[in-house]
Motif scaffolding. Structure first.
Motif: not given
Ligand code: HDE
Length: 711
Positions: A354-356, A158-160, A366-371, A147-149, A222-224, A133-135, A72-77
């Motif tokens: 830096p987050l983007l 920062d992605a770190m 993540t897709q490589l490990s998931r799919l 791919v937003g919220n 979210i991001h610019t 909220f991913a389109v 399952e997705r590590i986040v947004h499962a």
């Molecule tokens: Fe994500 N995020 N994210 N995220 N995210 C994932 O990708 C990640 C962030 C968001 O319905 C994962 O396919 C990192 C911001 C949504 O399939 C993964 C960082 C925002 C979804 C991942 C962020 C998001 C994800 C897990 C910081 C809003 C669900 C499964 C650098 C702008 C998409 C996947 C869906 C999913 C990583 C930060 C939104 C692990 C490393 C900021 C909506 O790749």
């Protein structure tokens, strides 16, 4: 809408026929196409004998079953998806050359996936959480993913820091508790030491984190980002989704109860609305900032923990997205869809946020490990509608059968194909941004304002929204067990708003500390000067921003709202019929609830279908309650505790209640008897008034007065 609904029904019938034909007219086979004549018994050595290893039918079936799950997705499962389309109102060619934002004749297909962040795939929908909220736009120039919220900012800069954030909010690793909840020690240990999280965090404490429906929430990129026009000129842009049904939430008490009453509340709501032809719609808005204004703000445009208040840069609505089709198969579509912020098309580009930048790496990984394969783009839900030609080859689960000898570039044996697209032919070129700097691990000083925007958010809320925020902080911190974590949080909340901190402290039975022992470490490097790197003092560059309160979008609609009519034997069916018609004319649904299932007889001795027995359903599943008259009906309902609980809960949750005739008696046997003056408690009036009351969503003015009701 009606025509579309008809077409959809026809399509459904056709699909059903196809399904039936595949079930009835075709024989069952193995995956190798061999017809099967027994799918119930494994091959054995005699009737009571051992099962034979040679049973290829059993082995194939079990092996396939054993491998049915993917990680399952590590986040947004936990997510729900839907198909639809996007239409542009007016060409944005002054800003971008992207076809999707310049060609108003297009109907671009989309697939949307909404999600919660922290919980596992099987967790309940109503968790207090951010919503994904991913389109996915299938544009003529390639796939563009936004791919937003549902909140306009993120927790970290920062992605770190992402793995730390997620590890802290996920269930604690020793006991794997709690599921889909941020109210625990590790999360607050992290948040209280990472002040950049405070802005997104206060949004999570607000009602935005418990939406009434996925159809009733905003979305944000979210991001610019950048938009690039034909001349190569760039503008900064932020994306917004504005729901046409308005932004609405439930109360925390409802959210808690909905966990039990219907763990799939949001998923079901989205599915049912689309099936009923009430297609959810959002307008896409953009905030555009010229490159020359990059440094004109009190915050850094590259900092994803900051929003641009709509008062500073207005949101222009440029198009509309409509979701009009449910997926056919959850796994194939909603589970296998692979979003990626790096899926962009010519006319759009990234910034150095830096987050983007970190996300651009993470999503392919993540897709490589998931799919399981770099060929995930070949899964039908991920396929581009514009043709794909390149020299990438092979790998697990390759679907494309590439012809010819050449898989390299340049080649002459393949006629030089696929050839490179010139810019004039739509070839993607990155925006030529000047880059000049030392290689350093650091955070820009312009990212160090961590208190001003959470404070702006809080100031911009209505009183009842503020009350909910204070309660949410109190609930969450009340679940933490370490005092030093709670103290750090109280001190930080104090930096946002003094009165808010005092309320939370009172609820926790603690004092707001005047200072804290250790300096707040905003996740800096070991050699950094800790004094210099403290978060900056709170600023007030804007008193309030109306758009931050979810009450700012006024919607006078009751479309898709669910209303419960509570009846028993002998109820007045004329009243129910009239109410039903009035509500249905407005796109709402009236459901008949009775003490038992099956049928219920009305005052005219006619039988009516019961939609749900009271014992099988809950008040929190409905937006409003209606009690018709009928003497005999009331005599039974007055003795029915569940019927009373329905009303008391609806009252407590500030919902509209209407009664006719003897129905008032049931009202009198509940706490509602003291609220007959309330403008959303409608006694013996025309349905119109009830409709208006439901359209208000909730009468929050009532909230404090009903706080004592023990349900
Ligand atoms: Fe994500 N995020 N994210 N995220 N995210 C994932 O990708 C990640 C962030 C968001 O319905 C994962 O396919 C990192 C911001 C949504 O399939 C993964 C960082 C925002 C979804 C991942 C962020 C998001 C994800 C897990 C910081 C809003 C669900 C499964 C650098 C702008 C998409 C996947 C869906 C999913 C990583 C930060 C939104 C692990 C490393 C900021 C909506 O790749």
């Amino acid at each position: 809408m009606k025509e579309e609904k008809k077409q959809k029904t026809n399509q459904k019938l056709k699909d059903l026929e196809n399904n039936i034909s595949s079930a009835h007219k075709e024989t069952m086979t193995t995956n190798q196409g061999v017809k099967i004549n027994d799918a119930n018994n494994s091959l054995k050595a005699g009737e009571r004998g051992a099962t034979l290893l040679e049973d290829f039918i059993l082995r194939e079936k079990i092996t396939h079953f054993d491998h049915e799950r993917i990680p399952e997705r590590i986040v947004h499962a936990r997510g729900s998806g839907a198909h639809g389309y996007f239409e542009l109102y007016e060409s944005q060619k002054k800003y971008t050359k992207a076809g999707i934002f310049t060609d108003t004749t297009r109907k671009t297909p989309v697939f949307v996936r909404f999600s919660t962040v922290a919980g596992s795939k099987g967790s309940a929908d109503m968790a207090r959480d951010v919503r994904g909220f991913a389109v996915k736009f299938y544009t003529e120039e390639g796939v563009f993913d936004l791919v937003g919220n549902n909140m306009p900012i993120f927790f970290i800069q920062d992605a770190m820091k992402f793995p730390d954030l997620i590890h802290s909010v996920k269930p604690e690793p020793d006991r794997e508790i709690p599921q889909a909840a941020s109210a625990h020690d590790t999360f607050y240990d992290f948040v209280s030491q990472t002040t950049e999280t405070l802005h997104n965090h206060i949004w999570v404490m607000s009602d935005r984190a418990i939406p009434r429906s996925l159809r009733m929430m905003e979305g944000f990129g979210i991001h610019t980002f950048r938009m690039i026009n034909e001349e190569g000129k760039a503008h900064f842009v932020k994306f917004h989704w504005k729901p046409l049904l308005g932004v609405h939430s439930v109360t925390w008490d409802e959210a808690v109860k909905l966990h039990g009453a219907d763990a799939d509340f949001h998923r079901r709501d989205l599915w049912d609305a689309i099936e009923a032809g009430h297609y959810p719609e959002w307008e896409l808005g953009i905030q555009v900032v010229p490159e020359t204004d990059e440094h004109q703000f009190d915050f850094d445009l590259l900092d994803p923990t900051k929003l641009i208040p709509e008062e500073m840069v207005p949101v222009t609505r440029i198009g509309k997205m409509t979701l009009n089709r449910n997926p056919d198969n959850f796994f194939a579509e909603t589970e296998q869809v692979a979003f990626h912020p790096g899926h962009i098309v010519p006319g759009l580009d990234f910034t150095n946020d830096p987050l983007l930048q970190g996300r651009l790496f993470s999503y392919t990984d993540t897709q490589l490990s998931r799919l399981g394969s770099p060929n995930f783009h070949e899964i039908p839900i991920n396929r581009s509608i514009s043709p794909v030609h390149n020299n990438q080859r092979d790998a697990q689960m390759r679907m494309t059968i590439n012809k010819g000898k050449t898989a390299y570039f340049p080649n002459s044996l393949g006629g030089g194909c696929p050839y490179l697209a010139k810019m004039s032919e739509g070839g993607f070129t990155s925006y030529e941004e000047r880059q000049d700097g030392k290689k350093i691990r650091a955070r820009s000083e312009s990212f160090s304002d961590h208190f001003s925007q959470p404070a702006l958010f809080y100031r911009s809320l209505t009183d009842w929204e503020k009350e909910h925020v204070a309660n949410a902080y109190s609930f969450e911190l009340g679940k933490c067990t370490y005092d030093h974590i709670k103290e750090r949080m109280l001190w930080l909340i104090h930096q946002i708003h003094e009165e808010l901190a005092q309320k939370v402290a009172d609820n926790l039975g603690m004092k707001v500390p005047s200072d804290i022992q250790k300096p707040i470490n905003r996740a800096i490097g070991a050699d950094d000067d800790t004094q210099k790197n403290q978060p900056g003092k709170r600023k007030e560059y804007l008193k309030e921003s109306k758009a931050l309160s979810q009450t700012h979008i006024k919607v006078e609609s009751i479309v898709t709202r669910k209303i419960a009519a509570i009846v028993a034997e002998g109820f007045d069916s004329n009243e129910v019929e009239a109410m039903k018609k009035a509500l249905e004319d407005q796109g709402a649904q009236l459901m008949i609830l009775a003490p038992h299932g099956g049928e219920v007889t009305c005052h005219q001795n006619k039988k009516h279908k019961v939609d749900a027995a009271l014992m099988t359903t809950e008040s929190v599943l409905f937006d409003a309650i209606y009690i018709p008259g009928g003497k005999q009906s009331m005599q039974q309902l007055e003795k029915n505790d569940k019927a009373k609980k329905f009303i008391n809960e609806a009252l407590k949750h500030c919902k509209a209640i209407a009664v006719n005739g003897e129905g008032e008696k049931l009202l009198d046997s509940t706490y509602a008897k003291d609220f007959k003056d309330d403008e959303t408690i409608i006694i013996n009036k025309e349905p119109d008034l009830f409709i208006k009351a439901i359209a208000k969503h909730r009468n929050w003015k009532r909230e404090k007065e009903v706080a004592h009701i023990p349900v």
